[in-house]
Design an enzyme around this catalytic site. Sequence first.
Site, short mmCIF file in Angstrom:
data_model
loop_
_atom_site.label_atom_id
_atom_site.label_comp_id
_atom_site.label_asym_id
_atom_site.label_seq_id
_atom_site.Cartn_x
_atom_site.Cartn_y
_atom_site.Cartn_z
N CYS A 1 0.87 -1.28 -0.04
CA CYS A 1 0.11 -0.14 0.03
C CYS A 1 0.87 1.24 0.03
CB CYS A 1 -0.69 0.13 1.19
SG CYS A 1 -1.71 1.47 1.49
N ASP B 1 -0.39 16.61 -0.89
CA ASP B 1 -0.63 15.68 -2.04
C ASP B 1 0.29 16.03 -3.32
OD1 ASP B 1 -3.64 14.44 -3.29
OD2 ASP B 1 -2.12 15.07 -4.46
N HIS C 1 -4.40 0.72 8.33
CA HIS C 1 -4.74 0.34 6.85
C HIS C 1 -6.40 0.02 7.08
CE1 HIS C 1 -4.26 -0.45 2.86
NE2 HIS C 1 -5.39 -1.35 2.96
N HIS D 1 -6.33 3.17 0.39
CA HIS D 1 -6.11 3.55 2.09
C HIS D 1 -6.84 4.54 2.30
CE1 HIS D 1 -3.20 3.44 5.60
NE2 HIS D 1 -3.81 4.23 5.86
N HIS E 1 -8.46 7.85 3.03
CA HIS E 1 -7.88 9.27 3.17
C HIS E 1 -9.07 10.23 2.95
CE1 HIS E 1 -7.31 7.91 -1.05
NE2 HIS E 1 -7.45 9.36 -1.28
P1 AMP Z 1 -7.81 9.57 -4.41
O1 AMP Z 1 -8.13 9.73 -5.92
O2 AMP Z 1 -8.92 10.04 -3.71
O3 AMP Z 1 -7.51 8.20 -3.97
O4 AMP Z 1 -6.58 10.29 -4.16
C1 AMP Z 1 -5.31 9.96 -4.06
C2 AMP Z 1 -4.52 11.02 -4.02
O5 AMP Z 1 -3.28 10.56 -3.51
C3 AMP Z 1 -4.27 12.04 -5.47
O6 AMP Z 1 -4.84 13.07 -5.09
C4 AMP Z 1 -2.94 11.79 -5.75
O7 AMP Z 1 -2.27 13.03 -6.15
C5 AMP Z 1 -2.27 11.44 -4.25
N1 AMP Z 1 -0.82 10.65 -4.30
C6 AMP Z 1 -0.62 9.73 -5.23
N2 AMP Z 1 0.76 9.40 -4.77
C7 AMP Z 1 1.19 10.25 -3.85
C8 AMP Z 1 2.39 10.48 -3.08
N3 AMP Z 1 3.48 9.63 -3.34
N4 AMP Z 1 2.54 11.43 -2.29
C9 AMP Z 1 1.39 12.34 -2.04
N5 AMP Z 1 0.42 12.32 -2.74
C10 AMP Z 1 -0.01 11.35 -3.59
ZN ZN Z 2 -2.50 1.23 3.48
#
Ligand code: AMP
Ligand code: ZN
Length: 114
Positions: free
Chosen positions: A4, A30, A46, A98, A100
């Site tokens: 994850c 983000d 998780h 996961h 958020h």
């Molecule tokens: P969701 O579409 O609600 O699952 O949002 C996932 C979010 O995680 C997106 O806005 C991505 O830009 C963000 N994301 C993906 N990889 C990373 C990372 N390595 N560090 C920070 N944010 C990330």
């Molecule tokens: Zn996780």
Amino acid sequence: MADCLFCKIIHKEIPSEIIYQDEDLTIFKDINPAAPVHLLIVPNQHLASVREMESGDELLLGKMFSGAKMAAEMSGIDQTGYRLIVNNGPDAHQEVLHIHMHLLGGGKMKHPMG
Ligand code: AMP
Ligand code: ZN
């Protein structure tokens, strides 16, 4: 959980811009911001999404709101306002399985949502 992305960020196995961490939550920027302030409030435990939520998870998920409030204050947007989003499942484009909460702010948003 081994595979994850957010578990790896929480355990500092991959780099990210963490602005706050305690025993329950990790809050980080983000990587692809959709607003001047775009933070992710993530429980350290998780849990894939609201679908997998069980009784007993209410307290932890409630702490996400406390974390959002604190992060908004830390970011200086608590007076101007912000949007909190929890995407769940494919129709909502949940990319990371996961749970958020997105905290978006720092500029006037379009209304309505969607
Ligand atoms: P969701 O579409 O609600 O699952 O949002 C996932 C979010 O995680 C997106 O806005 C991505 O830009 C963000 N994301 C993906 N990889 C990373 C990372 N390595 N560090 C920070 N944010 C990330
Ligand atoms: Zn996780």
